[in-house]
Design a protein around this motif. Sequence first.
Motif, PDB file in Angstrom:
ATOM      1  N   ARG A  52       0.832  -1.220   0.000  1.00 12.52           N
ATOM      2  CA  ARG A  52       0.000   0.000   0.000  1.00 12.52           C
ATOM      3  C   ARG A  52       0.860   1.261   0.000  1.00 12.52           C
ATOM      4  NH1 ARG A  52      -4.890  -1.072  -0.829  1.00 12.52           N
ATOM      5  NH2 ARG A  52      -5.613  -3.100  -0.243  1.00 12.52           N
ATOM      6  N   PRO A  53       1.699   1.405  -1.028  1.00 16.22           N
ATOM      7  CA  PRO A  53       2.606   2.551  -1.087  1.00 16.22           C
ATOM      8  C   PRO A  53       1.918   3.813  -1.626  1.00 16.22           C
ATOM      9  CG  PRO A  53       2.878   1.223  -3.043  1.00 16.22           C
ATOM     10  CD  PRO A  53       1.808   0.547  -2.222  1.00 16.22           C
ATOM     11  N   ALA A  54       2.638   4.945  -1.541  1.00 15.18           N
ATOM     12  CA  ALA A  54       2.122   6.192  -2.123  1.00 15.18           C
ATOM     13  C   ALA A  54       2.223   6.130  -3.635  1.00 15.18           C
ATOM     14  CB  ALA A  54       2.935   7.371  -1.604  1.00 15.18           C
ATOM     15  N   VAL A  55       3.249   5.438  -4.129  1.00 13.65           N
ATOM     16  CA  VAL A  55       3.487   5.394  -5.565  1.00 13.65           C
ATOM     17  C   VAL A  55       4.373   4.187  -5.886  1.00 13.65           C
ATOM     18  CG1 VAL A  55       5.513   6.916  -5.380  1.00 13.65           C
ATOM     19  CG2 VAL A  55       4.272   6.818  -7.539  1.00 13.65           C
ATOM     20  N   ALA A  56       4.261   3.688  -7.102  1.00 11.93           N
ATOM     21  CA  ALA A  56       5.180   2.642  -7.572  1.00 11.93           C
ATOM     22  C   ALA A  56       6.001   3.227  -8.716  1.00 11.93           C
ATOM     23  CB  ALA A  56       4.394   1.418  -8.049  1.00 11.93           C
ATOM     24  N   LEU A  57       7.306   2.997  -8.677  1.00 11.84           N
ATOM     25  CA  LEU A  57       8.202   3.519  -9.716  1.00 11.84           C
ATOM     26  C   LEU A  57       8.790   2.376 -10.525  1.00 11.84           C
ATOM     27  CD1 LEU A  57      10.298   6.161  -7.689  1.00 11.84           C
ATOM     28  CD2 LEU A  57       8.108   6.478  -8.865  1.00 11.84           C
ATOM     29  N   VAL A  58       8.852   2.575 -11.835  1.00 13.87           N
ATOM     30  CA  VAL A  58       9.539   1.609 -12.708  1.00 13.87           C
ATOM     31  C   VAL A  58      10.430   2.398 -13.661  1.00 13.87           C
ATOM     32  CG1 VAL A  58       7.538   0.069 -12.593  1.00 13.87           C
ATOM     33  CG2 VAL A  58       7.812   1.538 -14.558  1.00 13.87           C
ATOM     34  N   GLY A  59      11.424   1.746 -14.248  1.00 15.82           N
ATOM     35  CA  GLY A  59      12.283   2.399 -15.237  1.00 15.82           C
ATOM     36  C   GLY A  59      11.478   2.672 -16.504  1.00 15.82           C
ATOM     37  N   SER A  60      11.856   3.711 -17.240  1.00 11.85           N
ATOM     38  CA  SER A  60      11.039   4.093 -18.398  1.00 11.85           C
ATOM     39  C   SER A  60      11.646   3.654 -19.719  1.00 11.85           C
ATOM     40  CB  SER A  60      10.807   5.602 -18.400  1.00 11.85           C
ATOM     41  OG  SER A  60       9.700   5.924 -19.185  1.00 11.85           O
ATOM     42  N   ASP A  61      12.069   2.396 -19.819  1.00 12.30           N
ATOM     43  CA  ASP A  61      12.458   1.884 -21.129  1.00 12.30           C
ATOM     44  C   ASP A  61      11.197   1.287 -21.774  1.00 12.30           C
ATOM     45  OD1 ASP A  61      12.081  -0.335 -19.612  1.00 12.30           O
ATOM     46  OD2 ASP A  61      14.174  -0.978 -19.635  1.00 12.30           O
ATOM     47  N   TYR A  62      11.352   0.621 -22.924  1.00 14.12           N
ATOM     48  CA  TYR A  62      10.172   0.058 -23.608  1.00 14.12           C
ATOM     49  C   TYR A  62       9.338  -0.799 -22.670  1.00 14.12           C
ATOM     50  CZ  TYR A  62      10.770   1.377 -28.454  1.00 14.12           C
ATOM     51  OH  TYR A  62      10.819   2.082 -29.608  1.00 14.12           O
ATOM     52  N   ARG A  63      10.032  -1.739 -21.991  1.00 13.84           N
ATOM     53  CA  ARG A  63       9.317  -2.678 -21.137  1.00 13.84           C
ATOM     54  C   ARG A  63       8.687  -1.949 -19.949  1.00 13.84           C
ATOM     55  NH1 ARG A  63      11.723  -5.341 -16.927  1.00 13.84           N
ATOM     56  NH2 ARG A  63      10.602  -7.149 -16.101  1.00 13.84           N
ATOM     57  N   GLY A  64       9.460  -1.019 -19.348  1.00 13.46           N
ATOM     58  CA  GLY A  64       8.985  -0.301 -18.170  1.00 13.46           C
ATOM     59  C   GLY A  64       7.726   0.494 -18.445  1.00 13.46           C
ATOM     60  N   LYS A  65       7.683   1.135 -19.626  1.00 15.27           N
ATOM     61  CA  LYS A  65       6.501   1.929 -19.951  1.00 15.27           C
ATOM     62  C   LYS A  65       5.280   1.029 -20.095  1.00 15.27           C
ATOM     63  CE  LYS A  65       8.947   4.633 -22.982  1.00 15.27           C
ATOM     64  NZ  LYS A  65       9.224   5.645 -23.982  1.00 15.27           N
ATOM     65  N   GLU A  66       5.481  -0.159 -20.679  1.00 15.55           N
ATOM     66  CA  GLU A  66       4.356  -1.093 -20.825  1.00 15.55           C
ATOM     67  C   GLU A  66       3.914  -1.601 -19.454  1.00 15.55           C
ATOM     68  OE1 GLU A  66       4.997  -4.332 -23.585  1.00 15.55           O
ATOM     69  OE2 GLU A  66       3.147  -5.325 -22.940  1.00 15.55           O
ATOM     70  N   ILE A  67       4.904  -1.898 -18.610  1.00 18.74           N
ATOM     71  CA  ILE A  67       4.576  -2.378 -17.261  1.00 18.74           C
ATOM     72  C   ILE A  67       3.770  -1.316 -16.508  1.00 18.74           C
ATOM     73  CG2 ILE A  67       5.562  -2.972 -14.999  1.00 18.74           C
ATOM     74  CD1 ILE A  67       7.963  -4.181 -16.581  1.00 18.74           C
ATOM     75  N   ALA A  68       4.238  -0.063 -16.585  1.00 15.07           N
ATOM     76  CA  ALA A  68       3.564   1.012 -15.848  1.00 15.07           C
ATOM     77  C   ALA A  68       2.121   1.158 -16.313  1.00 15.07           C
ATOM     78  CB  ALA A  68       4.323   2.326 -16.037  1.00 15.07           C
ATOM     79  N   GLY A  69       1.922   1.151 -17.623  1.00 15.20           N
ATOM     80  CA  GLY A  69       0.567   1.298 -18.154  1.00 15.20           C
ATOM     81  C   GLY A  69      -0.340   0.149 -17.747  1.00 15.20           C
ATOM     82  N   ARG A  70       0.171  -1.062 -17.890  1.00 13.36           N
ATOM     83  CA  ARG A  70      -0.638  -2.247 -17.546  1.00 13.36           C
ATOM     84  C   ARG A  70      -0.987  -2.247 -16.062  1.00 13.36           C
ATOM     85  NH1 ARG A  70      -0.651  -6.267 -21.596  1.00 13.36           N
ATOM     86  NH2 ARG A  70      -1.897  -7.485 -20.160  1.00 13.36           N
ATOM     87  N   ALA A  71       0.023  -1.985 -15.225  1.00 14.80           N
ATOM     88  CA  ALA A  71      -0.214  -2.035 -13.774  1.00 14.80           C
ATOM     89  C   ALA A  71      -1.231  -0.976 -13.365  1.00 14.80           C
ATOM     90  CB  ALA A  71       1.112  -1.843 -13.024  1.00 14.80           C
ATOM     91  N   ALA A  72      -1.109   0.225 -13.959  1.00 17.83           N
ATOM     92  CA  ALA A  72      -2.050   1.294 -13.602  1.00 17.83           C
ATOM     93  C   ALA A  72      -3.479   0.910 -13.993  1.00 17.83           C
ATOM     94  CB  ALA A  72      -1.642   2.602 -14.276  1.00 17.83           C
ATOM     95  N   VAL A  73      -3.641   0.291 -15.152  1.00 19.99           N
ATOM     96  CA  VAL A  73      -4.987  -0.139 -15.580  1.00 19.99           C
ATOM     97  C   VAL A  73      -5.529  -1.171 -14.589  1.00 19.99           C
ATOM     98  CG1 VAL A  73      -6.244  -1.440 -17.342  1.00 19.99           C
ATOM     99  CG2 VAL A  73      -4.693   0.391 -18.022  1.00 19.99           C
ATOM    100  N   LEU A  74      -4.682  -2.144 -14.230  1.00 19.12           N
ATOM    101  CA  LEU A  74      -5.143  -3.197 -13.310  1.00 19.12           C
ATOM    102  C   LEU A  74      -5.475  -2.623 -11.927  1.00 19.12           C
ATOM    103  CD1 LEU A  74      -2.605  -5.995 -14.328  1.00 19.12           C
ATOM    104  CD2 LEU A  74      -5.071  -6.006 -14.721  1.00 19.12           C
ATOM    105  N   LEU A  75      -4.764  -1.561 -11.531  1.00 19.21           N
ATOM    106  CA  LEU A  75      -5.009  -0.950 -10.222  1.00 19.21           C
ATOM    107  C   LEU A  75      -6.126   0.098 -10.285  1.00 19.21           C
ATOM    108  CD1 LEU A  75      -1.275  -0.458  -9.170  1.00 19.21           C
ATOM    109  CD2 LEU A  75      -2.929  -1.940  -7.984  1.00 19.21           C
ATOM    110  N   GLY A  76      -6.570   0.425 -11.504  1.00 20.44           N
ATOM    111  CA  GLY A  76      -7.579   1.472 -11.671  1.00 20.44           C
ATOM    112  C   GLY A  76      -7.024   2.821 -11.260  1.00 20.44           C
ATOM    113  N   SER A  77      -5.738   3.031 -11.500  1.00 16.92           N
ATOM    114  CA  SER A  77      -5.094   4.255 -11.028  1.00 16.92           C
ATOM    115  C   SER A  77      -4.495   5.038 -12.188  1.00 16.92           C
ATOM    116  CB  SER A  77      -3.995   3.901 -10.033  1.00 16.92           C
ATOM    117  OG  SER A  77      -2.962   3.197 -10.689  1.00 16.92           O
TER     118      SER A  77
END
Length: 332
Positions: free
Chosen positions: A92-117
């Motif tokens: 239950r963090p304030a934010v999740a950080l990932v690196g912004s390479d090709y994979r990282g950007k996809e991970i961030a987008g997918r995770a945000a959709v799954l979290l509804g955030s």
Amino acid sequence: MPENMLNASIVVLVDSTPEGIPTAGALALVSVARALTSAEVVALAPGGLEPSASAVLAAAGAARVLVADLDGREAVAAVAADAVVAAVRSVRPAVALVGSDYRGKEIAGRAAVLLGSACASDVGDLEVVGSELRASKLVLSGTWSTTMTVSAQSDRTPVISVHPSAVEPASPAAGEAEIPVEPLDVPLSAEAAAVKVVSREVSDAAAGPDLAEAQRVVVMGRGTDGDLGLVHSLADPLDAAIGATRVACDEGWIERSAQVGQTGVSIAPSLYIGLGVSGAVHHTSGIQGAGTIVAVCDDSEAPIFEMADYGVVGDVAEVVPQLVEELARLRG
Ligand SMILES: Cc1cc2nc3c(=O)[nH]c(=O)nc-3n(C[C@H](O)[C@H](O)[C@H](O)COP(=O)(O)OP(=O)(O)OC[C@H]3O[C@@H](n4cnc5c(N)ncnc54)[C@H](O)[C@@H]3O)c2cc1C
């Protein structure tokens, strides 16, 4: 609470080498998170780490490490996104950080959709103002900087992909204590479960130093006519990573992960060498942080020469072998 710091934890997705060693970019991201919060920084290493890695992460500022057994599938963005979601639900963090390479950007987008955030990608700078987290990024081909507030709404943790070249690597603090390494259970989404990794091999682009973190980069443009051997002949003795323009990737001369620019990777090496690169703004927006820029191009009017520190107007097939020869002579 200390001023200009969050008081909730931050989860950082830690990228690592196949040997389980955290990358320099991942350590830098942990140290960025450390500076943003007075609470704990939790490092998430989906594929596991080699035994000494937890001490390195502790020195960068992590308070604990979460590892998941993903059966070698953590390279798949959908699987890594599920790991981020599981870590967020657990910490239950304030934010999740990932690196912004090709994979990282996809991970961030997918995770945000799954979290509804919310998701912010390609962020270059993060700061806390009062109790708000603010993220800045370059837009419009690097001509404008935009700053946005990224706050958790109704317990929905935002996910931010941070540009690895935008953050300084952490200098490990000596004598840090060992930190706990805890298992994380990762329920896989249907999309992630459907993916099976059938083989993995190191690409030409990834065979050398990591492009996003490299201090020297040789970029392959259309003018090389796909001669990867020529590019390697200069990159290898310089211990440089190989990047490419979109044209070179579109031609299939090198993997898409090597693309530098607006829709590729942004890099900030101390030395950039462009071979047969015209310097279109979509490409140069990704090299704004580069130190010395060297260009070899046969068109004296090419825009790359407007930003180059050193330029050679000539055919790469003639100039590069001379450069390589001179380099060898200087090095004895
Ligand atoms: C929305 C959008 C996003 C884009 N994103 C990106 C991106 O992320 N990254 C990116 O790179 N591009 C991107 N592009 C494409 C970009 O606009 C350019 O088309 C591309 O960068 C040009 O690549 P280049 O320099 O290799 O090719 P060119 O522009 O064709 O330049 C090749 C240069 O090599 C010279 N040359 C030819 N032969 C030789 C030789 N033998 N020796 C020396 N020089 C020679 C030519 O004179 C020319 O100057 C994007 C475009 C759009 C529309």
